[in-house]
Design a protein around this motif. Sequence first.
Motif: not given
Length: 377
Positions: A145-151, A202-213
Motif C-alpha cells: 500500500l502506497i500513499a501520496v498525500q498533499g495538495p 487530500d491524497g490517495f492510497e494505491i493497493y499494488v501486488p508486492n512485486d510491482d510495489a
Amino acid sequence: MTENYTALYDQHKKAGASFTDFGGWQMPLKYESELAEHHAVRNAAGLFDLSHMGEVWVTGPDAAAFLDYALAGKLSAIAVGKAKYSLICDADGGIIDDLISYRRGEEKYLVVPNAGNASKVAAALAERAANFDVAVEDVSSEISLIAVQGPNAEAILLQLVPAEQHSLVTELKYYAAVEVGIAVSGAIQTLLLARTGYTGEDGFEIYVPNDDAPGLWESLLEAGEGHNLIPAGLAARDSLRLEAGMPLYGNELSRRVNAYSAGLGPVVSLAKESDFVGKQALADLKAAGVGSTIGQKLVGLKGTGRRAARGHYPVLKDGTLIGEVTSGQPSPTLGYPVAMAYVDVEHSEVGTVLDVDLRGKPERFEVVALPFYKRQK
C-alpha cells in the motif's frame, strides 16, 4: 530487529531512511528531516509506504449482513465503490481495532485493519463468520500500500493515469475507491485507488501486488519531481495525523477504550436491525452516559507555552489528577504544542484550562475542539 519488511525496504534504505519497529514491521521513521517531510505534505506532497497495513477480503452472498454483525457500523448501507470507517469491538465494547472497509461489489468488501492488529482482525472475522455464507481471506502478505498525500497529490497521480481515465481520479470522492490504470515502470496496470487519507490533506492510497510495489514507488517519485514530492516516514505521518485529530490505535484506541469515551459514538450503529458483537455493552455504556456525563472523554489540548506534552504525561486540574495524555508534540503547522488526552468529562468542555505534568513541572494547556488543523478546500 523484527522479521517483517515491506516490499519497499530496499527503496527506503537507498534513500537513507532511518527505521523503527512499528506493529512488528521495520518501517521508515524519517529520511532526512521529519519536519521537512511534514511541511511537504501540508504544502506540496509526501510519499508514504503503508504496506504494513492489513488487507482482508470478505466475499459471498452474506458479506454485507456478516459485516453488519462483525463490525459496529452498518456496512450494508454503503454503496458499491464507497468506503466506511468503523470499529471491530469485543463483546464488552472494547475496541479491537479501527478500520476502513471498501465495498467493491454487492458481495465483496475489502477490510483494511491496522498493522499490529491485522492478524487479530482477520482471526476475529474468521471466527465471527461461522454462521454466514462468506469467505474471509487475509491477503495482507501479498499486497503493498502506497500513499501520496498533499495538495499536489492529484496532479502527480494524473501523470501516471491514461488521459481517458483522468475523470476517474478527479471525480473520486473522499472515502471512495475505484480501479484505474496506473503506469508502473512504463506499463499500465489496473490497480485499486482509494481517497481515504490519514494526514488531514487530500491524497490517495494505491493497493499494488508486492512485486510491482518498487516500480510504482519509483514511478511516483519520478512523476512528482516537478511537484516537490518527497518520501515521508512515520514521524511525519504521526505529527500530521495528530494535527488532524485522528486517533492512533495503541495511543487513543485500545481494548480498554470504548467508542463513546473516544468520541466515536457516531461510528456505532445501535439502530441497525441486526445484532452485532458488543452491541449490548455499547448500548449500556451509551445509556449510562459514558463519555458525556460520566467517565472520561478524549479531548484536544492546546499548549499556552512552548513545552510539549507527551504520551502518558498526567493531566491535572488544580493539582488533582484527572487524566492522561495519549499523544502530544509541537505542531509544525500551527507553531504551538498540541496533544490529545483522556480527561474526566467534567473537565472536558472547550475552554477549560488544565495543567499537564511535564516531568514534575506543570504546564498550562487549554481544551480545544478537534481537529487542531483543517485544510482549506
